[in-house]
Structures are given as structure tokens and as C-alpha cells.
Design a protein around this motif. Sequence first.
Motif, PDB file in Angstrom:
ATOM      1  N   LEU A  49      38.258  42.796  35.975  1.00 22.20           N
ATOM      2  CA  LEU A  49      38.161  41.858  37.088  1.00 22.20           C
ATOM      3  C   LEU A  49      39.650  41.709  37.537  1.00 22.20           C
ATOM      4  N   VAL A  50      40.532  41.817  37.070  1.00 20.78           N
ATOM      5  CA  VAL A  50      41.794  41.811  37.809  1.00 20.78           C
ATOM      6  C   VAL A  50      42.121  43.015  38.695  1.00 20.78           C
ATOM      7  N   ALA A  51      41.941  44.197  37.946  1.00 20.30           N
ATOM      8  CA  ALA A  51      42.066  45.396  38.600  1.00 20.30           C
ATOM      9  C   ALA A  51      41.342  45.484  39.802  1.00 20.30           C
ATOM     10  N   ALA A  52      39.676  44.877  39.717  1.00 20.24           N
ATOM     11  CA  ALA A  52      38.863  45.034  40.857  1.00 20.24           C
ATOM     12  C   ALA A  52      39.536  44.198  41.847  1.00 20.24           C
ATOM     13  N   SER A  53      40.000  42.982  41.688  1.00 21.88           N
ATOM     14  CA  SER A  53      40.445  42.329  42.663  1.00 21.88           C
ATOM     15  C   SER A  53      41.697  42.603  43.433  1.00 21.88           C
ATOM     16  N   LEU A  54      42.722  43.275  42.386  1.00 24.76           N
ATOM     17  CA  LEU A  54      43.700  43.940  43.161  1.00 24.76           C
ATOM     18  C   LEU A  54      43.318  45.048  44.107  1.00 24.76           C
ATOM     19  N   ASP A  55      42.169  45.824  43.680  1.00 19.69           N
ATOM     20  CA  ASP A  55      41.671  46.878  44.734  1.00 19.69           C
ATOM     21  C   ASP A  55      40.726  46.366  45.839  1.00 19.69           C
ATOM     22  N   HIS A  56      40.650  45.016  45.825  1.00 16.48           N
ATOM     23  CA  HIS A  56      39.776  44.538  47.002  1.00 16.48           C
ATOM     24  C   HIS A  56      38.204  45.083  46.833  1.00 16.48           C
ATOM     25  N   LYS A  57      37.825  45.457  45.532  1.00 16.44           N
ATOM     26  CA  LYS A  57      36.431  45.836  45.359  1.00 16.44           C
ATOM     27  C   LYS A  57      35.608  44.705  45.244  1.00 16.44           C
TER      28      LYS A  57
END
Length: 112
Positions: free
Chosen positions: A39-47
Motif C-alpha cells: 500500500l505504501v509503495a502503491a501510494s508513492l507511485d500514485h497507483k
Amino acid sequence: MKLVSREPPPGKKHALTMDDAVFWIDWTVTAVVALSGSLVAASLDHKPIATMTVVVALGAILVGMTIMPFGVRMVCYDGSGVIRGWVHVVCANAFGLMVLMSAVAAGVKIYA
């Protein structure tokens, strides 16, 4: 690892107990860490993440971290803290595996 790291008591070939086969705790914690990282990685990638994906995954994590420990204690262990039998080990591990697999499925949906 547990088999080779413990010295067996006199007269026994190994020092393993039935509690050593209980993996649901490890799997539930792994699910929480993996899903949080996803979830953190996805939010950082704006997915974009589907709301139902997050709801189902967080629901499984909530059940695994709050309800499941009390349920396992009441159903799988006797009053002295000893696990009741192999069927109880398998059942607890199966529920832990369901929590882990739901987190994995959510992580796959996030990155698909």
C-alpha cells in the motif's frame, strides 16, 4: 531451523513439540507487513487502488490480528496453554494461511 537449533532431551531424537508446527502467527504478521509495504509503495507511485481491494485486505488483516488470536486461544488450547492436537494445529494454520493469501491477492491486484 528449530530441529537443529535445540539440543534434544536425554532419550529423545529431537526437541520439537507440537507448538513448533504452529505457523499462523508468522503468516499473519507477514501478511500485515507485506500488505502495508504494498500500500505504501502503491501510494508513492500514485497507483489507483480499488476500494474493495483495500477493504477486503484490511478486513482479513483486522480479523487475523484481533479476532483470530482470541479464537485460537479459546478453541485450540486447553486451560494450561497446551495445544489440543494436530487437528487444531492444522485449523489454526489454515486460517493464518487464508489471511496471508488474502494479503497476497490484494498485493497482486495493486500491482496488476
